[in-house]
Every structure is written in C-alpha cells, then in structure tokens.
Design an enzyme around this catalytic site. Sequence first.
Site, short mmCIF file in Angstrom:
data_model
loop_
_atom_site.label_atom_id
_atom_site.label_comp_id
_atom_site.label_asym_id
_atom_site.label_seq_id
_atom_site.Cartn_x
_atom_site.Cartn_y
_atom_site.Cartn_z
N GLU A 164 2.25 -64.74 32.21
CA GLU A 164 2.06 -65.17 30.82
C GLU A 164 2.47 -64.06 29.85
O GLU A 164 2.95 -64.33 28.76
CB GLU A 164 0.62 -65.64 30.61
CG GLU A 164 0.41 -67.01 31.26
CD GLU A 164 -0.95 -67.21 31.92
OE1 GLU A 164 -1.91 -66.50 31.58
OE2 GLU A 164 -1.03 -68.11 32.79
N ASN A 175 -8.90 -63.65 37.08
CA ASN A 175 -8.26 -63.43 35.78
C ASN A 175 -8.77 -64.52 34.85
O ASN A 175 -8.36 -65.68 34.96
CB ASN A 175 -6.74 -63.51 35.95
CG ASN A 175 -6.01 -63.49 34.61
OD1 ASN A 175 -6.59 -63.15 33.58
ND2 ASN A 175 -4.74 -63.87 34.63
N LYS A 183 -8.32 -64.86 31.74
CA LYS A 183 -7.38 -65.16 30.64
C LYS A 183 -8.15 -65.22 29.30
O LYS A 183 -9.11 -64.50 29.12
CB LYS A 183 -6.62 -66.45 30.92
CG LYS A 183 -6.02 -66.49 32.32
CD LYS A 183 -5.01 -67.56 32.49
CE LYS A 183 -4.61 -67.65 33.96
NZ LYS A 183 -3.44 -68.44 34.20
N SER A 225 -2.81 -71.29 41.54
CA SER A 225 -3.63 -72.45 41.91
C SER A 225 -4.39 -72.26 43.22
O SER A 225 -4.48 -73.18 44.04
CB SER A 225 -2.76 -73.72 41.96
OG SER A 225 -2.21 -73.98 40.67
N GLU A 260 2.95 -64.05 42.32
CA GLU A 260 2.51 -65.25 41.61
C GLU A 260 3.73 -66.07 41.20
O GLU A 260 4.32 -65.81 40.14
CB GLU A 260 1.71 -64.86 40.36
CG GLU A 260 0.44 -64.10 40.66
CD GLU A 260 -0.60 -64.34 39.59
OE1 GLU A 260 -1.72 -64.69 39.94
OE2 GLU A 260 -0.29 -64.20 38.39
N GLY A 290 -1.58 -72.21 37.26
CA GLY A 290 -2.25 -73.17 36.36
C GLY A 290 -1.70 -74.58 36.46
O GLY A 290 -1.99 -75.42 35.63
N HIS A 338 1.60 -59.83 34.10
CA HIS A 338 1.26 -61.22 34.41
C HIS A 338 2.36 -62.14 33.85
O HIS A 338 2.95 -61.85 32.82
CB HIS A 338 -0.10 -61.58 33.81
CG HIS A 338 -0.60 -62.91 34.28
ND1 HIS A 338 -0.23 -64.09 33.68
CD2 HIS A 338 -1.40 -63.25 35.33
CE1 HIS A 338 -0.80 -65.10 34.33
NE2 HIS A 338 -1.51 -64.61 35.33
N GLY A 388 -6.90 -67.64 38.70
CA GLY A 388 -7.09 -67.93 37.28
C GLY A 388 -8.18 -68.97 37.11
O GLY A 388 -9.37 -68.66 37.12
N GLY A 389 -7.78 -70.24 36.98
CA GLY A 389 -8.70 -71.33 36.67
C GLY A 389 -9.97 -71.34 37.52
O GLY A 389 -11.08 -71.48 36.99
C1 PEP Z 1 -3.28 -66.47 37.24
O1 PEP Z 1 -3.48 -66.62 36.06
O2 PEP Z 1 -3.00 -65.35 37.65
C2 PEP Z 1 -3.37 -67.62 38.12
C3 PEP Z 1 -2.98 -67.50 39.35
O3 PEP Z 1 -3.87 -68.79 37.58
P1 PEP Z 1 -4.31 -70.12 38.39
O4 PEP Z 1 -5.16 -69.68 39.55
O5 PEP Z 1 -5.06 -70.93 37.39
O6 PEP Z 1 -3.05 -70.78 38.87
#
Ligand code: PEP
Length: 257
Positions: A98, A9, A11, A214, A168, A174, A96, A235-236
């Site tokens: 966010e 993802n 973002k 993460s 999640e 994040g 999600h 994500g990251g």
């Molecule tokens: C996400 O945005 O779905 C996510 C899990 O981000 P991160 O891996 O950065 O925690």
Amino acid sequence: MRRFLVAGNWKMNTDRASGSALAGALAENSPSEEAGVEVLVCPPFTGLESVGRAIDGSAVQLGAQDVYFEPGGAFTGEISVEMLTDAGCGYVIIGHSERRNVLGEDDEVANRKVKAALAGGLKVVLCVGELLSQREAGNTEWVLDLQMAGSLADISEDDAKNIVIAYEPVWAIGTGVTATTEQAESAHLHLRNWVSGHYNSEFADQLRILYGGSVKPDNAEALMSQPNVDGALVGGASLKPDLFIPIIDAARSLANG
Ligand code: PEP
C-alpha cells in the site's frame, strides 16, 4: 532452525480503546516468551503507546507500519526511527504494497528507510511482491529480484540479520484470494536463493521469509508448513482475536510439532 513470526498489520484501523482491547486479548494468549513463535502487532501510530501498555509483560512485540528516513526536522506528517523506539517499537514494516502502490514509494525510498531503521536499532519487515499483471506476464521473479536488489542495496550481511522479508503478492492482499501453497513456496524459495546469491547460503538459511495475503485460520497451517515459509504477515484477520489467535496457534503447533 528459523523461528516463526506471526505479525499483525492493523493498517488504518482501531482507535485507542479498540486497539488496547485487541492487544490485551493477544497478550492473554501469549503470556510469556515462547520458543518457537514470535508474535508482533503493528497498530497505527496513535495506538503505539496504548497498545504498548496492553502488551507489557507479555511475549507480544510492538511494531510500526512505516517510518521516515530522516532523523528529525521539517518533514510534516512523518515519524522518525527515534520516535518509534521511544514509543517502544522493536520492529517496523517497510515497503508495504500500500505504501508502494497507493502512496507511490519506490525501492530507493524503501532502501533509505531500511538503512535508517537498522541504524537506529529497529528490526525491519521488508515487503516485496508482484502485481497481478506482473504475475500474469510471467514476471514475478524478475519483479521480486528488482525489489530485493533495490530495497537491500548497500546493506551488509551484519545489518541484514535484523531484516525479515515478507512476500506479499499484491493480488492477494485484502482480496480474499490467497496464493496457493505452491505459488507461495516457489516465490519464497526464489527469494531465499536470491539472498543466497547476494549474501551467502548460511545467511539465507537463517533469514525469515513471511507470507502475506489473505492469511486466515483455514489456510495458515498449510501455508506456514511450506519449507520456506517462516510465518505470516496478516492484515484483515489480525483485527479479530478469534481469527488471529488461531493463526498464531497454527504456527505454535508447527513449531512444536
Ligand atoms: C497486509 O496488509 O499485509 C495483508 C497481508 O493484508 P490481508 O491479510 O488483509 O490480505
């Protein structure tokens, strides 16, 4: 046997050039159809076309980060299911954290989006997860139950076959804080049991449940080796090939191993 899904993802990151370069590196690493692992990237809307070109002919699949439930018309800023399929998407992320916690979406909105996406032929990655305060109050399972019931209301087993759940925990997204393998497995088992109770155990056995929060190369294998963890929503770490490819490789070695 459930097939691992490793999804990125992106973002609100990448422009067309950097997104194409990132997607090209992933495509080189996933040159053809693989038995045990599915790889998905979800760039911003402006990158769908260029990323689609960069992964063309590879096993990497294209998804979007959100969709609106109406088919078209006066909905400024929104994007329809048909626009996403026209852009080459096979998947869409819905609900999600966010979207839920920054942009105020609730389970009813997620449910309408899930229904529209499935009706239009998109597969759905439906995200659920508790806030830190909810976990600390001992309400994790209650929150997951509410989100599952609300987001999946009136969705038949036949339609739900095109859904992947992503657990999640909001406190892990994040933040660099990852759920322990025990916390992840316990939540995933709870979600699978919920699906078994609301649909049936055969369907629950087939449903994929990803962990997100993460995920990094150094924790991916331990998380994905849990019996009820079927991949990762990243994500990251999905923004850097040298972090994302080792996560895909961890799924590969578990699938083949
Ligand atoms: C996400 O945005 O779905 C996510 C899990 O981000 P991160 O891996 O950065 O925690």
